[in-house]
Scaffold this motif. Structure first.
Motif, PDB file in Angstrom:
ATOM      1  N   ILE A  68       0.839  -1.204   0.000  1.00 16.48           N
ATOM      2  CA  ILE A  68       0.000   0.000   0.000  1.00 16.48           C
ATOM      3  C   ILE A  68       0.874   1.255   0.000  1.00 16.48           C
ATOM      4  CG2 ILE A  68      -1.582   1.370   1.427  1.00 16.48           C
ATOM      5  CD1 ILE A  68      -2.994  -0.813  -0.104  1.00 16.48           C
ATOM      6  N   ILE A  69       2.007   1.206   0.707  1.00 14.14           N
ATOM      7  CA  ILE A  69       2.930   2.347   0.725  1.00 14.14           C
ATOM      8  C   ILE A  69       3.415   2.662  -0.683  1.00 14.14           C
ATOM      9  CG2 ILE A  69       5.207   3.142   1.493  1.00 14.14           C
ATOM     10  CD1 ILE A  69       4.746   1.585   4.097  1.00 14.14           C
ATOM     11  N   GLN A  70       3.913   1.636  -1.410  1.00 17.51           N
ATOM     12  CA  GLN A  70       4.431   1.900  -2.754  1.00 17.51           C
ATOM     13  C   GLN A  70       3.302   2.234  -3.722  1.00 17.51           C
ATOM     14  OE1 GLN A  70       4.481   0.289  -5.863  1.00 17.51           O
ATOM     15  NE2 GLN A  70       3.118  -1.413  -5.345  1.00 17.51           N
ATOM     16  N   THR A  71       2.121   1.665  -3.520  1.00 17.25           N
ATOM     17  CA  THR A  71       0.978   1.980  -4.390  1.00 17.25           C
ATOM     18  C   THR A  71       0.569   3.440  -4.242  1.00 17.25           C
ATOM     19  OG1 THR A  71       0.148  -0.302  -4.300  1.00 17.25           O
ATOM     20  CG2 THR A  71      -1.431   1.413  -4.897  1.00 17.25           C
ATOM     21  N   THR A  72       0.444   3.887  -3.002  1.00 17.75           N
ATOM     22  CA  THR A  72       0.067   5.286  -2.748  1.00 17.75           C
ATOM     23  C   THR A  72       1.134   6.239  -3.277  1.00 17.75           C
ATOM     24  OG1 THR A  72      -0.992   4.524  -0.707  1.00 17.75           O
ATOM     25  CG2 THR A  72      -0.720   6.892  -0.970  1.00 17.75           C
ATOM     26  N   GLY A  73       2.406   5.901  -3.048  1.00 18.21           N
ATOM     27  CA  GLY A  73       3.499   6.783  -3.445  1.00 18.21           C
ATOM     28  C   GLY A  73       3.716   6.872  -4.935  1.00 18.21           C
ATOM     29  N   SER A  74       3.446   5.791  -5.653  1.00 18.90           N
ATOM     30  CA  SER A  74       3.744   5.786  -7.092  1.00 18.90           C
ATOM     31  C   SER A  74       2.846   6.732  -7.870  1.00 18.90           C
ATOM     32  CB  SER A  74       3.614   4.363  -7.649  1.00 18.90           C
ATOM     33  OG  SER A  74       2.267   3.925  -7.586  1.00 18.90           O
ATOM     34  N   ALA A  75       1.673   7.061  -7.322  1.00 22.55           N
ATOM     35  CA  ALA A  75       0.761   7.969  -8.031  1.00 22.55           C
ATOM     36  C   ALA A  75       1.392   9.332  -8.244  1.00 22.55           C
ATOM     37  CB  ALA A  75      -0.548   8.098  -7.250  1.00 22.55           C
ATOM     38  N   GLY A  76       2.217   9.784  -7.292  1.00 21.62           N
ATOM     39  CA  GLY A  76       2.839  11.103  -7.413  1.00 21.62           C
ATOM     40  C   GLY A  76       3.738  11.213  -8.618  1.00 21.62           C
ATOM     41  N   GLU A  77       4.556  10.184  -8.852  1.00 23.21           N
ATOM     42  CA  GLU A  77       5.491  10.211  -9.982  1.00 23.21           C
ATOM     43  C   GLU A  77       4.763  10.258 -11.314  1.00 23.21           C
ATOM     44  OE1 GLU A  77       7.022   8.002 -13.316  1.00 23.21           O
ATOM     45  OE2 GLU A  77       5.996   6.921 -11.716  1.00 23.21           O
ATOM     46  N   SER A  78       3.718   9.431 -11.482  1.00 21.26           N
ATOM     47  CA  SER A  78       3.033   9.361 -12.773  1.00 21.26           C
ATOM     48  C   SER A  78       2.227  10.624 -13.057  1.00 21.26           C
ATOM     49  CB  SER A  78       2.118   8.122 -12.813  1.00 21.26           C
ATOM     50  OG  SER A  78       1.189   8.145 -11.750  1.00 21.26           O
ATOM     51  N   ILE A  79       1.550  11.151 -12.048  1.00 22.89           N
ATOM     52  CA  ILE A  79       0.764  12.373 -12.254  1.00 22.89           C
ATOM     53  C   ILE A  79       1.676  13.552 -12.545  1.00 22.89           C
ATOM     54  CG2 ILE A  79      -0.761  14.026 -11.100  1.00 22.89           C
ATOM     55  CD1 ILE A  79      -2.001  11.630  -9.634  1.00 22.89           C
ATOM     56  N   ALA A  80       2.810  13.615 -11.847  1.00 27.85           N
ATOM     57  CA  ALA A  80       3.777  14.691 -12.104  1.00 27.85           C
ATOM     58  C   ALA A  80       4.239  14.666 -13.553  1.00 27.85           C
ATOM     59  CB  ALA A  80       4.970  14.557 -11.165  1.00 27.85           C
ATOM     60  N   ALA A  81       4.497  13.474 -14.076  1.00 22.80           N
ATOM     61  CA  ALA A  81       4.933  13.361 -15.473  1.00 22.80           C
ATOM     62  C   ALA A  81       3.872  13.907 -16.412  1.00 22.80           C
ATOM     63  CB  ALA A  81       5.233  11.896 -15.798  1.00 22.80           C
ATOM     64  N   GLY A  82       2.608  13.509 -16.208  1.00 20.83           N
ATOM     65  CA  GLY A  82       1.535  13.991 -17.071  1.00 20.83           C
ATOM     66  C   GLY A  82       1.349  15.494 -16.993  1.00 20.83           C
ATOM     67  N   VAL A  83       1.460  16.038 -15.795  1.00 26.19           N
ATOM     68  CA  VAL A  83       1.322  17.495 -15.609  1.00 26.19           C
ATOM     69  C   VAL A  83       2.414  18.241 -16.359  1.00 26.19           C
ATOM     70  CG1 VAL A  83       1.547  19.359 -13.904  1.00 26.19           C
ATOM     71  CG2 VAL A  83       0.098  17.387 -13.410  1.00 26.19           C
ATOM     72  N   VAL A  84       3.662  17.821 -16.162  1.00 28.36           N
ATOM     73  CA  VAL A  84       4.794  18.551 -16.736  1.00 28.36           C
ATOM     74  C   VAL A  84       4.849  18.404 -18.251  1.00 28.36           C
ATOM     75  CG1 VAL A  84       7.311  18.691 -16.767  1.00 28.36           C
ATOM     76  CG2 VAL A  84       6.123  18.417 -14.619  1.00 28.36           C
ATOM     77  N   PHE A  85       4.406  17.278 -18.773  1.00 25.29           N
ATOM     78  CA  PHE A  85       4.463  17.062 -20.217  1.00 25.29           C
ATOM     79  C   PHE A  85       3.461  17.927 -20.973  1.00 25.29           C
ATOM     80  CE2 PHE A  85       6.305  12.481 -19.956  1.00 25.29           C
ATOM     81  CZ  PHE A  85       7.526  13.023 -19.633  1.00 25.29           C
ATOM     82  N   THR A  86       2.450  18.477 -20.290  1.00 25.03           N
ATOM     83  CA  THR A  86       1.397  19.181 -21.027  1.00 25.03           C
ATOM     84  C   THR A  86       1.082  20.578 -20.500  1.00 25.03           C
ATOM     85  OG1 THR A  86      -0.204  17.998 -19.648  1.00 25.03           O
ATOM     86  CG2 THR A  86       0.248  17.086 -21.837  1.00 25.03           C
ATOM     87  N   LEU A  87       0.829  20.713 -19.199  1.00 22.61           N
ATOM     88  CA  LEU A  87       0.284  21.972 -18.684  1.00 22.61           C
ATOM     89  C   LEU A  87       1.199  23.185 -18.850  1.00 22.61           C
ATOM     90  CD1 LEU A  87      -1.708  20.814 -15.537  1.00 22.61           C
ATOM     91  CD2 LEU A  87      -2.341  20.822 -17.957  1.00 22.61           C
ATOM     92  N   PRO A  88       2.557  23.047 -18.861  1.00 24.24           N
ATOM     93  CA  PRO A  88       3.368  24.229 -19.190  1.00 24.24           C
ATOM     94  C   PRO A  88       3.060  24.807 -20.566  1.00 24.24           C
ATOM     95  CG  PRO A  88       4.746  22.567 -18.157  1.00 24.24           C
ATOM     96  CD  PRO A  88       3.401  21.925 -18.409  1.00 24.24           C
ATOM     97  N   GLY A  89       2.393  24.025 -21.406  1.00 21.26           N
ATOM     98  CA  GLY A  89       2.002  24.536 -22.714  1.00 21.26           C
ATOM     99  C   GLY A  89       1.123  25.769 -22.627  1.00 21.26           C
ATOM    100  N   PHE A  90       0.416  25.968 -21.497  1.00 21.35           N
ATOM    101  CA  PHE A  90      -0.386  27.183 -21.317  1.00 21.35           C
ATOM    102  C   PHE A  90       0.456  28.442 -21.515  1.00 21.35           C
ATOM    103  CE2 PHE A  90      -3.404  24.601 -18.578  1.00 21.35           C
ATOM    104  CZ  PHE A  90      -4.486  24.756 -19.425  1.00 21.35           C
ATOM    105  N   LEU A  91       1.740  28.370 -21.119  1.00 21.12           N
ATOM    106  CA  LEU A  91       2.613  29.540 -21.200  1.00 21.12           C
ATOM    107  C   LEU A  91       2.985  29.906 -22.627  1.00 21.12           C
ATOM    108  CD1 LEU A  91       5.098  28.725 -18.283  1.00 21.12           C
ATOM    109  CD2 LEU A  91       3.168  30.321 -18.239  1.00 21.12           C
TER     110      LEU A  91
END
Length: 681
Positions: free
Chosen positions: A77-100
């Motif tokens: 459960i520790i690694q399951t909960t923690g792994s979400a941060g890495e994957s969501i961060a990747a998706g955010v950084v790959f796209t949302l800076p495009g707003f700029l």
């Protein structure tokens, strides 16, 4: 293992054991915050990420055994909960800076903390929601055909840890080594950050060719993890751009034409005004750095075309996988079971959670003010497109990572396809022009986040299947991890986007660090370029189509076009140290004389040390960036700088050589650890 033999998890379905506990969720949330922030930094710098599940599992085993007395299911459960941060961060950084980078700054108002937080949470939840009905079809029924390499390795780590294996030691050594290296490099500046060699523009035979490398521990670690093959293709794209295309254009294109192109792209205010990329001198009509000037004027657009084409090629090649995944998904949704008769290891969250959760996302997107769009009707269409594309590409993402792993998941290709499909739908209903660019980027961004999180979720569910976890508890942990990590991901993005004093000294007009040479955000720039070009019918197609042709050429030569294209788009200073890490991996594998399986690779000393290098370097980078972004006495620590004294003593070339020697020493340490013959520690 024979397919005829029924699979038996490590923990029996009949076993009652602590699993979804407060301490497990809290520990996982903390790791999600740490690795989410580190991933933001790494993705902005290099456009690359690596799986966080293995290092989180390794650390969870060590801390859990020594301090928390956790069970194997709690560690999962520790690694399951923690792994979400890495994957969501990747998706955010790959796209949302495009707003700029949208037309006339039209998207900048949406690059705020609340919008980033909202989209990160929605995308993360969507990726987990859509994986609930897919678990039985992909994880259980295809257990013997879809290996899910990171998930299988993570499950093996958890089992080995339960049996008494001490895997964390090597990873912690790597983390400590990288942290000390990063302090020497980024605070005291004993180690040069990016040694380079460049030929002069006046060179008759080879003008403005540049070889450089950001000699950081995270790049070396990433290179070792991805190996020599992918690293070689990445650096090949960089060699093409910086040692072929740039010298050619430097020979043929006058400086005034390059400057005019920079004016068109917004890098330079006017040809009569000095500045811009590469240091345009309006008086002498020359650049101080022609290679940088040409890179920003032409190569990035060519690279964008190559990345777009590479993404589509990858998507086309996976059509059979898409079709088979949908068939299995529909079959699993139609299957209903009596909850009372279901074994613990087969209990998923109810399908109603998926249906009502999807409807709730659509409604919230229509009502929340931070979502771009004029009126509820437009926002409802955005929400509907997100759910439809989400169901499609979550399936694709899960199937692909089941075969090749999350680190190789081509989510950029899926996002490009989503973005272009959304733009075409907008045009079909009469929505064209810059006002609709932020709306299209929201759809692409949410699908990117969802697809990235779905890939990581699939690996987590595979780990749980192997160790004997309860799926519904993992799914609940993933929802919690997505929400908690998103809070810090948004903060990290905003901190890193604030220009430091050093950046402002170089360019006083700089308002955002993201998009600069420090944090180029390659995928975000690409997404904005595509949205602008399609919706305004004003894309520099002549350069984009050159990139498309290059990608097709690479694919016809048997080379993965997407990896080559990313290498052509990124600076060579990024891909070269990654390639060196891959070379070390190749030499180490040859020395040990074995072709390791995915599980053996993840559990090997070299891979664990490299994972520590990535985590240590990235975490140090985040800490230093945060100190740089705040006005406090702590930021004064960053003013300690030995670069001037070392340069005076050794000369500029000697200073860069000293940094290179430090980097080579780090590579030597990694190699020596990787080839040790004793068992993983």
């Amino acid at each position: 293992m024979s397919e005829k033999k029924a699979f038996q998890p490590f923990v029996s379905p009949d076993t009652k054991m602590k699993e979804f506990t407060l301490k497990a969720v809290l520990m996982g949330s903390i790791f999600g915050i740490i690795f989410g922030a580190a991933t933001v930094y790494l993705a902005l710098k290099a456009g690359l990420t690596v799986s966080a599940s293995i290092p989180i599992a390794v650390i969870a085993i060590t801390l859990g055994r020594r301090f928390l007395n956790t069970t194997i299911l709690e560690n999962n459960i520790i690694q399951t909960t923690g792994s979400a941060g890495e994957s969501i961060a990747a998706g955010v950084v790959f796209t949302l800076p495009g707003f700029l980078f949208l037309t006339d700054g039209g998207g900048e108002q949406f690059f705020n903390y609340m919008t980033i937080l909202t989209l990160a949470i929605f995308g993360g939840i969507l990726g987990t929601l859509m994986m609930i009905p897919l678990r039985k079809a992909l994880i259980v029924k295809e257990h013997h055909t879809l290996p899910y390499p990171e998930g299988t390795a993570c499950g093996d780590v958890l089992i080995a840890g339960e049996k008494g294996g001490d895997f964390a030691k090597t990873a912690f050594w790597g983390l400590g080594f990288a942290f000390v290296y990063a302090i020497l490099q980024k605070i005291f500046h004993v180690i040069a950050e990016a040694p380079y060699y460049m030929t002069k523009q006046a060179n008759k035979f080879f003008p403005s060719a540049r070889v450089s490398g950001e000699i950081t521990p995270e790049y070396l670690g990433v290179g070792y993890i991805i190996g020599p093959k992918i690293g070689g293709v990445l650096v090949a794209g960089g060699v093409f751009a910086w040692l072929a295309a740039i010298p050619l254009l430097a020979s043929l294109v006058p400086a005034d034409v390059i400057a005019a192109q920079q004016v068109k792209l917004g890098y330079l205010a006017n040809v009569a005004v000095s500045g811009g990329k590469g240091g345009w001198d309006a008086a002498t009509h020359t650049f101080s750095d022609y290679s940088a000037a040409i890179y920003y004027a032409y190569i990035r657009q060519i690279g964008a075309g190559a990345v777009a084409a590479g993404g589509f090629i990858t998507l086309i090649k996976t059509i059979p996988t898409i079709i088979s995944s949908f068939k299995g998904s529909l079959g699993s949704i139609k299957t209903s079971e009596d909850a009372g008769a279901v074994k613990r290891t087969d209990k998923d969250l109810n399908i109603k959670v998926v249906l009502f959760g999807s409807l709730a996302l659509i409604v919230l997107m229509a009502l929340l003010p931070q979502i771009p769009g004029n009126g509820v009707g437009q926002k409802l269409l955005i929400g509907l497109l997100v759910v439809i594309f989400g169901a499609f590409f979550v399936t694709v993402s899960s199937r692909i990572v089941g075969l090749i792993g999350s680190s190789n998941n081509p989510i950029s290709g899926m996002t490009i396809a989503t973005l272009m499909g959304t733009c075409l739908i907008f045009i079909a209903v009469g929505w064209s022009g810059k006002v609709y660019e932020p709306m299209a980027l929201v759809v692409g961004g949410l699908i990117c986040i969802a697809a990235a999180n779905a890939g990581a979720t699939s690996q987590d569910l595979k780990s749980g299947y192997i160790v004997g976890a309860t799926p519904k508890y993992q799914q609940m942990a993933l929802f919690i991890g997505a929400i908690v990590s998103s809070i810090v991901i948004g903060l990290t993005v905003k901190f890193l986007d604030k220009p430091t004093a050093a950046m402002l000294a170089e360019d006083p007009t700089l308002t955002h660090a993201i998009g600069s040479a420090v944090y180029p955000a390659p995928q975000g720039t690409l997404m904005a370029t595509l949205a602008k070009g399609i919706l305004s019918f004003n894309l520099d197609w002549q350069f984009v189509l050159v990139g498309v042709a290059i990608a097709i050429t690479m694919e016809l030569c048997g080379v993965k076009a997407l990896s080559f294209a990313v290498g052509a788009y990124l600076p060579l200073s990024t891909t070269l140290p990654i390639f060196i890490g891959g070379l070390i991996r190749g030499f180490a594998d040859k020395k040990t004389g074995k072709a390791a399986t995915a599980e053996e690779e993840e559990l090997g000393k070299g891979n664990l040390f490299a994972t520590g290098l990535v985590a240590g370097g990235a975490v140090a980078g985040v800490i230093i960036a945060v100190l740089s972004g705040i006005d406090s006495t702590a930021a004064g620590l960053l003013k300690v700088n030995t670069e001037h004294g070392l340069t005076q003593m050794l000369g500029e070339n000697g200073y860069m050589l000293l940094g290179t020697l430090f980097f080579l020493f780090m590579g030597f340490v990694l190699y020596r650890i990787a080839v040790k013959k004793d068992k993983p520690v």
